[in-house]
Design a protein around this motif. Structure first.
Motif, PDB file in Angstrom:
ATOM      1  N   LYS A  89       0.825  -1.294   0.131  1.00 37.01           N
ATOM      2  CA  LYS A  89       0.126  -0.215  -0.055  1.00 37.01           C
ATOM      3  C   LYS A  89       0.929   1.372  -0.193  1.00 37.01           C
ATOM      4  O   LYS A  89       0.636   2.433  -0.120  1.00 37.01           O
ATOM      5  CB  LYS A  89      -1.010   0.078   1.048  1.00 37.01           C
ATOM      6  N   ASP A 114      -9.701   0.233  -1.198  1.00 35.30           N
ATOM      7  CA  ASP A 114      -8.737  -0.854  -0.787  1.00 35.30           C
ATOM      8  C   ASP A 114      -7.973  -0.447   0.372  1.00 35.30           C
ATOM      9  O   ASP A 114      -7.228  -1.310   1.054  1.00 35.30           O
ATOM     10  CB  ASP A 114      -7.974  -1.576  -1.940  1.00 35.30           C
ATOM     11  N   VAL A 115      -7.573   1.014   0.749  1.00 40.45           N
ATOM     12  CA  VAL A 115      -6.859   1.288   1.713  1.00 40.45           C
ATOM     13  C   VAL A 115      -7.406   2.737   1.955  1.00 40.45           C
ATOM     14  O   VAL A 115      -7.815   3.634   1.327  1.00 40.45           O
ATOM     15  CB  VAL A 115      -5.356   1.441   1.384  1.00 40.45           C
ATOM     16  N   ILE A 132      -6.847  -1.182   5.909  1.00 32.81           N
ATOM     17  CA  ILE A 132      -7.675  -1.994   4.987  1.00 32.81           C
ATOM     18  C   ILE A 132      -9.024  -2.299   5.138  1.00 32.81           C
ATOM     19  O   ILE A 132      -9.148  -3.177   5.896  1.00 32.81           O
ATOM     20  CB  ILE A 132      -6.851  -3.237   4.404  1.00 32.81           C
TER      21      ILE A 132
END
Length: 146
Positions: A89, A114-115, A132
């Motif tokens: 990430k 997603d993050v 997450i």
């Protein structure tokens, strides 16, 4: 520019979305806290592992029952190795930072499906957290991330 150069650390060992961080040769003091919330069966839903780096920065990794890190936080006088802490990430953080004007900005916030990453501060006072969303334990409140 300084922020980007600080963010570009050593090799990644993986953390967020994987196993807990290995800070390589950086001296750390570690301790796991069972601040875990118990599930219906009395088993821990998550555990918080706290490491104090040699710089004095405190890093917390929130792990699910399988040992996978779903959230991280940091607070202290120096940024931790974010490449190690954020794992894959990290690329999201650097690509977002590269798109911003540089002057006078000390906070960076990324909120994607997603993050989620929030990082800010100034010399000798850095703090941030990331998680997450799809891996958070059921009922986990992100406001408890220290």
């Amino acid at each position: 520019m300084l922020l980007l150069s600080l963010l570009q650390g050593a090799l990644a060992y993986a953390a967020l979305g994987s196993s807990p961080s290995n800070f390589g040769t950086a001296p750390v003091r570690q301790g796991a806290r069972a601040l875990a919330t118990a599930g219906a069966g009395g088993t821990a839903v998550y555990t918080v592992s706290q490491s104090t780096l040699d710089s004095g920065t405190v890093v917390r990794e929130y792990m699910n029952a399988e040992g996978v890190v779903f959230a991280v936080s940091w607070n202290g006088p120096a940024l931790p190795d974010l490449r190690t802490l954020l794992g894959d990430k990290f690329a999201v953080l650097t690509s977002t930072a590269a798109k911003r004007p540089k002057a006078g900005h000390s906070q960076l916030a990324v909120e994607q499906q997603d993050v989620v990453i929030v990082s800010g501060g100034h010399m000798r006072a850095y703090a941030g957290h990331a998680w997450i969303p799809g891996t958070l334990p059921a009922g986990f409140d992100t406001s408890v991330i220290e």
